[in-house]
Scaffold this active site. Sequence first.
Site, PDB file in Angstrom:
ATOM      1  CD  GLU A   1      -9.106  -8.169   9.513  1.00  0.00           C
ATOM      2  OE1 GLU A   1      -9.638  -8.897   8.658  1.00  0.00           O
ATOM      3  OE2 GLU A   1      -9.757  -7.491  10.334  1.00  0.00           O
TER       4      GLU A   1
ATOM      5  CG  HIS B   1     -12.022  -3.963   7.437  1.00  0.00           C
ATOM      6  ND1 HIS B   1     -13.270  -3.670   7.891  1.00  0.00           N
ATOM      7  CD2 HIS B   1     -11.332  -4.396   8.523  1.00  0.00           C
ATOM      8  CE1 HIS B   1     -13.341  -3.905   9.195  1.00  0.00           C
ATOM      9  NE2 HIS B   1     -12.184  -4.356   9.596  1.00  0.00           N
TER      10      HIS B   1
ATOM     11  CG  HIS C   1     -11.477 -12.736   9.004  1.00  0.00           C
ATOM     12  ND1 HIS C   1     -12.831 -13.014   9.002  1.00  0.00           N
ATOM     13  CD2 HIS C   1     -11.332 -11.582   9.723  1.00  0.00           C
ATOM     14  CE1 HIS C   1     -13.465 -12.060   9.677  1.00  0.00           C
ATOM     15  NE2 HIS C   1     -12.595 -11.185  10.128  1.00  0.00           N
TER      16      HIS C   1
END
Length: 243
Positions: free
Chosen positions: A110, A59, A114
């Site tokens: 993502e 993920h 992040h």
Amino acid sequence: MSRSSVLVVFCVLLSCGAARYDFFAFVTRWTGTACLSTRANEPPPLHDVPKNVAAFSIHGAWPTNYDGTWPSFCNNSYPFKWNEIQDLKSLLDVQWPSMTGPNPDFYKHEWEKHGTCSLDVLPNEHSYFSASAKTNSNTGFAACLSRAGIKPSQTQPVSLTTLSNTLSNCVGKKVAVGCLSVRGQLHFNQVTLCLDRNFKAINCPSTTMSTAAKSCSSSSQALVVPIPQSCYNSAEGTIPISA
Ligand SMILES: *[C@@H]1O[C@H](CO)[C@@H](O)[C@H](O)[C@H]1NC(C)=O
């Protein structure tokens, strides 16, 4: 004090430009459940997951603090560029498939949310995605489950303690097992592996453990379902699973 030393002190206190974080929460989904859950609500335009998709797929690799907070969107001067990681496509298709749309859209999210927060350790998109994909393919959670005799089943739930111990023993560190209720039944959904800044496994901190435990309510067991056929073919995504 000179102007530059004032700036240095100021920047040490506020960690100018660099995000503060203690470890990586490396979250991998049980692919069987990830495929199901997206279909439980309404059918999204699914990416065709390859036949050899990893049983545990990524993920995300999320810079996180021990207190449970995390930095996000740390550097808007480094937007996602698909061409920086195109050579990783076949690896990412297997290790990091999107369940809700085109893979590059997922990677963009993502990366920008992040990946831009760990530039101190993984200084570019390529290093972030390749280190993550390699970590996932080397972890061997799926092999550990099968060695422990845990077989995917639609009907026979598995003890969450057994699952948690098996996956923790697999890496020699405490990992966090998470669940998701799908149509009223608790499913094993994900495992979080905690990594230090060198991407070495560490025991997950209590904040990570308790968030994951909450997702499993107080249940003692959960289903570990096989990957549904529908996962491999986006055309079937048009058939909603009734609630
Ligand atoms: C943010 O990204 C830009 C573009 O890649 C880079 O030059 C800069 O060093 C980055 N800033 C930080 C604090 O990492």
